[in-house]
Design an enzyme around this catalytic site. Structure first.
Site, short mmCIF file in Angstrom:
data_model
loop_
_atom_site.label_atom_id
_atom_site.label_comp_id
_atom_site.label_asym_id
_atom_site.label_seq_id
_atom_site.Cartn_x
_atom_site.Cartn_y
_atom_site.Cartn_z
N ASP A 214 0.85 -1.19 0.00
CA ASP A 214 0.00 0.00 0.00
C ASP A 214 0.89 1.25 0.00
OD1 ASP A 214 -3.23 0.46 0.95
OD2 ASP A 214 -1.85 2.18 1.09
N ILE A 215 0.50 2.24 -0.79
CA ILE A 215 1.28 3.47 -0.93
C ILE A 215 1.23 4.34 0.33
CG2 ILE A 215 -0.51 5.02 -1.87
CD1 ILE A 215 1.54 5.76 -4.08
N ASN B 53 -12.77 -3.46 2.54
CA ASN B 53 -13.72 -2.34 2.65
C ASN B 53 -14.63 -2.40 1.44
OD1 ASN B 53 -12.43 -1.35 5.00
ND2 ASN B 53 -10.90 -0.32 3.74
N GLY C 178 -16.00 2.55 3.53
CA GLY C 178 -14.83 3.42 3.35
C GLY C 178 -13.97 3.04 2.15
N GLN C 179 -14.55 2.32 1.19
CA GLN C 179 -13.79 1.94 0.00
C GLN C 179 -13.49 3.18 -0.84
OE1 GLN C 179 -15.73 -1.03 -2.43
NE2 GLN C 179 -13.97 -1.24 -3.81
N HIS D 229 -10.26 -5.40 -3.34
CA HIS D 229 -8.92 -5.64 -2.79
C HIS D 229 -9.01 -6.13 -1.36
CE1 HIS D 229 -9.97 -1.34 -2.54
NE2 HIS D 229 -9.36 -1.31 -1.37
N HIS E 196 -6.94 -6.04 2.03
CA HIS E 196 -5.81 -5.45 2.74
C HIS E 196 -5.24 -6.48 3.72
CE1 HIS E 196 -6.69 -0.96 2.24
NE2 HIS E 196 -7.88 -1.45 1.94
P1 AMP Z 1 -9.74 1.28 0.29
O1 AMP Z 1 -9.87 2.54 1.08
O2 AMP Z 1 -10.12 0.04 1.04
O3 AMP Z 1 -10.43 1.38 -1.05
O4 AMP Z 1 -8.19 1.09 0.03
C1 AMP Z 1 -7.52 1.62 -1.06
C2 AMP Z 1 -6.06 1.59 -0.71
O5 AMP Z 1 -5.31 1.77 -1.88
C3 AMP Z 1 -5.62 2.66 0.29
O6 AMP Z 1 -5.08 2.04 1.45
C4 AMP Z 1 -4.59 3.45 -0.49
O7 AMP Z 1 -3.50 3.89 0.31
C5 AMP Z 1 -4.14 2.45 -1.54
N1 AMP Z 1 -3.60 3.04 -2.75
C6 AMP Z 1 -4.13 4.04 -3.47
N2 AMP Z 1 -3.34 4.30 -4.55
C7 AMP Z 1 -2.32 3.42 -4.49
C8 AMP Z 1 -1.18 3.18 -5.30
N3 AMP Z 1 -0.92 3.91 -6.42
N4 AMP Z 1 -0.30 2.21 -4.92
C9 AMP Z 1 -0.53 1.49 -3.82
N5 AMP Z 1 -1.60 1.66 -3.01
C10 AMP Z 1 -2.47 2.61 -3.34
#
Ligand code: AMP
Ligand code: ZN
Length: 114
Positions: free
Chosen positions: A30-31, A87, A93-94, A100, A102
């Site tokens: 995760d970024i 999520n 909170g998606q 995905h 986590h």
């Molecule tokens: P969610 O809030 O469950 O939809 O999670 C989306 C996740 O994607 C968040 O934890 C973000 O930090 C992660 N995210 C968004 N953009 C990127 C990216 N370019 N590379 C890696 N993770 C990302």
């Protein structure tokens, strides 16, 4: 899906810190990590969210969780475990509309989640 962030990551059009890839799934860090170990496992097939999962995809989701636990162990979280989270949609909170899982580990999490 052409305008999907995670589909672009799978395609390599957006860089990621890749952990794992096979013919049906992709895993990357995760970024914006919320724990010392925080990675995502995503299907290569675009599925918007868990609420849109179809019965044909249940095996895929099981394999994604199995891979997530293997990767978690490889990242040093086998002994103490961690949090496996999906999520779903607005109340969940998606923020990225591509299914995905986590994995968060390396610290202790409260329950119930806030
Ligand atoms: P969610 O809030 O469950 O939809 O999670 C989306 C996740 O994607 C968040 O934890 C973000 O930090 C992660 N995210 C968004 N953009 C990127 C990216 N370019 N590379 C890696 N993770 C990302
Ligand atoms: Zn997608």
């Amino acid at each position: 899906m052409s305008d999907c962030l995670f589909c672009k990551i799978i395609a390599g059009d957006i860089q990621s810190k890749k952990l794992y890839e096979d013919d049906e799934m992709f895993a990357f860090f995760d970024i914006n990590p919320m724990a010392p170990v925080h990675f995502l496992v995503i299907p290569k097939k675009h599925i918007n969210n868990l609420m849109e999962l179809e019965s044909d995809d249940t095996g895929l989701l099981g394999r994604m969780f199995f891979k997530a636990k293997e990767l978690a162990a490889q990242q040093g979280c086998g002994k103490n475990g961690g949090r496996f989270v999906i999520n779903a949609k607005s109340d969940g909170g998606q923020t990225v509309d591509h299914l995905h899982v986590h994995f968060l580990g390396g610290r202790i999490f409260d329950w119930p989640a806030g």
